[in-house]
Design a protein around this motif. Structure first.
Motif, PDB file in Angstrom:
ATOM      1  N   UNK A   1      41.656  52.528  43.264  1.00 40.00           N
ATOM      2  CA  UNK A   1      42.053  51.705  42.110  1.00 40.00           C
ATOM      3  C   UNK A   1      43.540  51.843  41.816  1.00 40.00           C
ATOM      4  N   UNK A   2      44.341  51.632  42.842  1.00 35.53           N
ATOM      5  CA  UNK A   2      45.796  51.608  42.698  1.00 35.53           C
ATOM      6  C   UNK A   2      46.225  50.158  42.532  1.00 35.53           C
ATOM      7  N   UNK A   3      47.013  49.892  41.486  1.00 34.81           N
ATOM      8  CA  UNK A   3      47.433  48.525  41.186  1.00 34.81           C
ATOM      9  C   UNK A   3      48.953  48.463  41.119  1.00 34.81           C
ATOM     10  N   UNK A   4      49.518  47.513  41.855  1.00 32.67           N
ATOM     11  CA  UNK A   4      50.949  47.202  41.753  1.00 32.67           C
ATOM     12  C   UNK A   4      51.022  45.737  41.372  1.00 32.67           C
ATOM     13  N   UNK A   5      51.470  45.466  40.164  1.00 26.28           N
ATOM     14  CA  UNK A   5      51.411  44.104  39.635  1.00 26.28           C
ATOM     15  C   UNK A   5      52.786  43.689  39.117  1.00 26.28           C
ATOM     16  N   UNK A   6      53.277  42.569  39.635  1.00 19.33           N
ATOM     17  CA  UNK A   6      54.563  42.074  39.187  1.00 19.33           C
ATOM     18  C   UNK A   6      55.696  42.960  39.666  1.00 19.33           C
TER      19      UNK A   6
END
Length: 306
Positions: free
Chosen positions: A270-275
């Protein structure tokens, strides 16, 4: 009736004049009148002495915030936010402020609260957050409040120890690792640190071996960590690690609208890189801008490579 009180210089007369001009009558002082006047005189004396000496006793002084009509003791008002300069930090860049900053943080160990860093450059070796309650480190602005790593040290400049603390907020400051030795760490989340929020935090490295941020360590995982509008793209890399592969992974880590250089993730979920942007350059140590090893549930949304 005779005289009621004296303060050594002035004497309260035994008769007072009625304030009603229609009667012109005079009445004697009551005991309650004398006590009230004496209290008022003492308050005036205290205020006068405070003005003369330039010091106001925070146990006595009351303040009222603009727009409010509720007075509060000055000492209670000061306790709302702890200022590192009240503990001896200079922010001049050339003097070691480690002990003063650590004392300011430790003063909140039993309650939690906010530690404020006025604009300045604070030279530190290693600062540790280890209190059991929510603690916020608040600077004035990125590049105006700066924690300077000490020459030749490996840090971490700032560490969050999950054995003792579980909720941390850090905002509006720069961690400058320019003088740190190779393989140094800027911000370290260790021993299962969790529920940590970073807002408008900048970390500056000076070597491809610098860990700008390390989320988790080689033994324990971290979780529920968010970076919002942070700048983590100097020389160095961001490390997200879930400990040894046999342990629980580090999970629920997000980078939202951040400037990133290189991200190295090992045993994560659940690693998120957003924008934001990913604008690093491949190095001998890091041949990919985003390196995923034993990673699952990874979301990379609207990234822009510059």
């Amino acid at each position: 009736m005779g005289t009621f009180i004296t303060d050594g210089a002035s004497v309260l007369p035994g008769v007072k004049t009625d304030a009603r001009p229609s009667t012109g009558a005079s009445t004697e002082w009551a005991a309650t009148d004398a006590n009230e006047v004496r209290s008022a005189l003492l308050d005036l004396r205290t205020a006068a002495l405070a003005v003369q000496s330039g010091f106001v006793d925070p146990n006595v002084a009351m303040v009222i915030a603009t727009g409010s009509d509720t007075p509060r003791a000055l000492q209670d008002r000061f306790a709302d936010v702890v200022n590192v300069k009240d503990f001896g930090a200079t922010g001049l860049g050339g003097l070691d402020d480690t002990a003063a900053i650590q004392a300011a943080i430790d003063s909140l160990a039993a309650t939690g609260g906010t530690v404020y860093f006025p604009p300045g450059q604070y030279l530190v070796t290693a600062i540790n957050l280890a209190g059991p309650y929510t603690t916020c480190l608040a600077g004035s602005e990125v590049e105006r409040t700066v924690l300077l790593g000490t020459t030749g040290t490996t840090g971490p400049v700032l560490s969050i120890d999950g054995n003792y603390i579980s909720e941390v907020v850090i905002r509006q400051m720069t961690v400058d690792m320019w003088a740190n030795a190779a393989n140094a760490t800027g911000i370290m989340l260790k021993n299962g640190a969790r529920r940590c929020l970073f807002e408008k935090v900048q970390v500056i490295g000076n070597d491809e071996s610098h860990k700008l941020v390390s989320v988790g360590d080689s033994v324990t995982a971290s979780h529920d960590v968010a970076f919002n509008s942070c700048e983590l793209d100097g020389d160095g890399y961001v490390y997200v690690c879930g400990g040894s592969l046999s342990t629980e992974p580090t999970y629920s880590v997000s980078f939202n609208k951040c400037r990133l250089g290189i991200v190295d993730a090992l045993n994560v979920a659940a690693l998120v890189i957003r924008g934001g942007t990913i604008n690093g350059a491949a190095t001998v140590s890091h041949t990919a801008l985003i390196k995923l090893r034993t990673a699952r549930g990874v979301t990379i949304d609207r990234k822009r490579h510059v």
